[in-house]
Design a protein around this motif. Structure first.
Motif, PDB file in Angstrom:
ATOM      1  N   ALA A   1       0.828  -1.205   0.000  1.00  0.00           N
ATOM      2  CA  ALA A   1       0.000   0.000   0.000  1.00  0.00           C
ATOM      3  C   ALA A   1       0.865   1.258   0.000  1.00  0.00           C
ATOM      4  O   ALA A   1       0.511   2.270  -0.620  1.00  0.00           O
ATOM      5  N   ASP A   2       1.996   1.217   0.697  1.00  0.00           N
ATOM      6  CA  ASP A   2       2.908   2.368   0.693  1.00  0.00           C
ATOM      7  C   ASP A   2       3.462   2.642  -0.698  1.00  0.00           C
ATOM      8  O   ASP A   2       3.662   3.796  -1.087  1.00  0.00           O
ATOM      9  N   ILE A   3       3.739   1.581  -1.433  1.00  0.00           N
ATOM     10  CA  ILE A   3       4.238   1.748  -2.802  1.00  0.00           C
ATOM     11  C   ILE A   3       3.170   2.403  -3.675  1.00  0.00           C
ATOM     12  O   ILE A   3       3.435   3.366  -4.411  1.00  0.00           O
ATOM     13  N   ALA A   4       1.943   1.910  -3.566  1.00  0.00           N
ATOM     14  CA  ALA A   4       0.844   2.485  -4.348  1.00  0.00           C
ATOM     15  C   ALA A   4       0.612   3.943  -3.979  1.00  0.00           C
ATOM     16  O   ALA A   4       0.273   4.765  -4.835  1.00  0.00           O
ATOM     17  N   ALA A   5       0.804   4.276  -2.693  1.00  0.00           N
ATOM     18  CA  ALA A   5       0.567   5.643  -2.237  1.00  0.00           C
ATOM     19  C   ALA A   5       1.570   6.636  -2.812  1.00  0.00           C
ATOM     20  O   ALA A   5       1.338   7.845  -2.764  1.00  0.00           O
ATOM     21  N   MET A   6       2.675   6.149  -3.361  1.00  0.00           N
ATOM     22  CA  MET A   6       3.631   7.025  -4.053  1.00  0.00           C
ATOM     23  C   MET A   6       3.295   7.167  -5.533  1.00  0.00           C
ATOM     24  O   MET A   6       4.006   7.840  -6.274  1.00  0.00           O
ATOM     25  N   GLY A   7       2.219   6.505  -5.954  1.00  0.00           N
ATOM     26  CA  GLY A   7       1.849   6.510  -7.356  1.00  0.00           C
ATOM     27  C   GLY A   7       2.589   5.473  -8.169  1.00  0.00           C
ATOM     28  O   GLY A   7       2.579   5.508  -9.403  1.00  0.00           O
ATOM     29  N   ALA A   8       3.217   4.520  -7.485  1.00  0.00           N
ATOM     30  CA  ALA A   8       4.045   3.512  -8.150  1.00  0.00           C
ATOM     31  C   ALA A   8       3.325   2.176  -8.268  1.00  0.00           C
ATOM     32  O   ALA A   8       2.311   1.926  -7.610  1.00  0.00           O
ATOM     33  N   VAL A   9       3.893   1.318  -9.094  1.00  0.00           N
ATOM     34  CA  VAL A   9       3.392  -0.043  -9.285  1.00  0.00           C
ATOM     35  C   VAL A   9       4.269  -0.998  -8.475  1.00  0.00           C
ATOM     36  O   VAL A   9       5.489  -1.025  -8.668  1.00  0.00           O
ATOM     37  N   PRO A  10       3.704  -1.777  -7.554  1.00  0.00           N
ATOM     38  CA  PRO A  10       4.509  -2.720  -6.784  1.00  0.00           C
ATOM     39  C   PRO A  10       5.145  -3.776  -7.688  1.00  0.00           C
ATOM     40  O   PRO A  10       4.509  -4.262  -8.630  1.00  0.00           O
ATOM     41  N   THR A  11       6.402  -4.105  -7.397  1.00  0.00           N
ATOM     42  CA  THR A  11       7.104  -5.107  -8.204  1.00  0.00           C
ATOM     43  C   THR A  11       7.598  -6.291  -7.395  1.00  0.00           C
ATOM     44  O   THR A  11       7.585  -7.418  -7.889  1.00  0.00           O
ATOM     45  N   ALA A  12       8.052  -6.079  -6.155  1.00  0.00           N
ATOM     46  CA  ALA A  12       8.670  -7.186  -5.421  1.00  0.00           C
ATOM     47  C   ALA A  12       8.631  -6.948  -3.919  1.00  0.00           C
ATOM     48  O   ALA A  12       8.532  -5.802  -3.447  1.00  0.00           O
ATOM     49  N   LEU A  13       8.719  -8.052  -3.180  1.00  0.00           N
ATOM     50  CA  LEU A  13       8.849  -8.026  -1.723  1.00  0.00           C
ATOM     51  C   LEU A  13      10.028  -8.887  -1.312  1.00  0.00           C
ATOM     52  O   LEU A  13      10.281  -9.931  -1.926  1.00  0.00           O
ATOM     53  N   VAL A  14      10.740  -8.480  -0.270  1.00  0.00           N
ATOM     54  CA  VAL A  14      11.668  -9.361   0.423  1.00  0.00           C
ATOM     55  C   VAL A  14      11.195  -9.424   1.872  1.00  0.00           C
ATOM     56  O   VAL A  14      10.751  -8.419   2.445  1.00  0.00           O
TER      57      VAL A  14
END
Length: 315
Positions: free
Chosen positions: A76-89
């Motif tokens: 959700a934090d990634i989306a809130a920057m206007g970005a598309v999520p790509t990966a998690l570690v």
């Protein structure tokens, strides 16, 4: 079987085989580091940690639920920057006696939530610990756009929200009182429904500021107000009050607007847009940015409650 009996590398093998690659994964788990495609040449990064007994309870939520929550809090934090999520570690610190099935189901939840956002779990770490702790770092791509920060709101902007508000907080209150219904509220506490696509959409619509509502709408809009040097006023009448939330509030003796305005963990997105912006149906206009000497967030021109709404780890 416990994680101790499986051993570190046995546990890693069991987890990684449950994690399919995502569209941006060039090299996933199994090497010293992962390799993720970054078409934009800039990486959006966020991290969050969940601690057993503090952020979740294993008697309230399944391991898969916890995996969904852990992933959602970061994505959700990634989306809130206007970005598309790509990966998690993901780093998992676990007591040795944790059932290995719990760890496997956690991986299923993490993978499923990441996939719902178009991302994948690409690596992580494991350690023994007396307290079960899950630390997640999310990566995202801006697709050539400028990031939408907290500092761009301007007087006259519309304030709008995408996603649910108050459901997770209501579910938490219900569970604390020893109940398991209404299901829609309890399930919202266990697994957020994050409007991931609304983040990049808002950026394309010209959003001037945006934030993930993780600690409560008033508190999080307060971060935008502070960063932008503005005041924000919300209109109470614009917030729909679902019937099951109204009924639960009446039964528990709670003001439901406390959940809506101060409750976190739904991970809705709140954004400001230039006046006159035509917003899709998923965005609900709830207020306006004002020019004021006082940097504050008000409801119908007044402070709501005691003015301290929102989650604070140390309060």
């Amino acid at each position: 079987m416990t994680v101790a009996k499986a051993g570190e590398f046995g546990l890693i093998a069991r987890i990684t085989r449950r994690l399919p690659p995502g569209p941006s994964t060039l090299l996933g788990p199994g090497d010293d580091a992962a390799l993720v495609a970054v078409p934009d040449r800039r990486v959006v990064v966020s991290t969050d940690v969940l601690v057993d007994g503090r952020h979740f309870r294993r008697d309230w939520s399944t391991a898969e639920d916890v995996g969904h929550r852990a992933a959602a809090a970061n994505l959700a934090d990634i989306a809130a920057m206007g970005a598309v999520p790509t990966a998690l570690v993901v780093a998992l610190c676990t007591p040795p006696d944790l059932p290995i099935a719990w760890a496997e189901e956690l991986a299923d939840g993490l993978g499923a939530e990441a996939a719902s956002a178009g991302a994948a779990v690409v690596g992580g770490d494991i350690s023994a610990s007396p307290t079960l702790t899950i630390a997640v770092t999310a990566l995202g791509d801006l697709d050539g756009r400028a990031p939408v920060t907290r500092s761009g709101a301007r007087p006259g902007d519309l304030v709008a929200v995408a996603g649910r508000l108050g459901h997770a907080a209501a579910g938490y209150t219900v569970l604390c009182r020893g109940f398991r219904t209404p299901k829609i509220l309890v399930d919202a506490h266990r697994r957020p429904e994050v409007p991931y696509r609304a983040g990049p959409e808002a950026a394309l619509l010209g959003a001037t500021a945006m934030i993930d509502v993780s600690d409560g709408l008033l508190a999080d809009l307060g971060h935008i107000a502070t960063a932008s040097g503005v005041a924000i006023d919300l209109r109470r009448e614009t917030f729909p009050l679902p019937g099951q939330m109204r009924d639960a509030a009446a039964a528990l003796g709670v003001d439901p607007y406390t959940w809506l305005l101060s409750g976190g963990d739904d991970h809705a997105l709140a954004a400001t847009f230039p006046a006159g912006t035509e917003l899709p149906d998923r965005w609900l206009v709830v207020g306006q940015v004002r020019d004021s000497a006082a940097v504050e967030v008000t409801v119908d021109g007044r402070a709501f409650g005691d003015g301290s709404g929102g989650w604070d780890h140390f309060r």
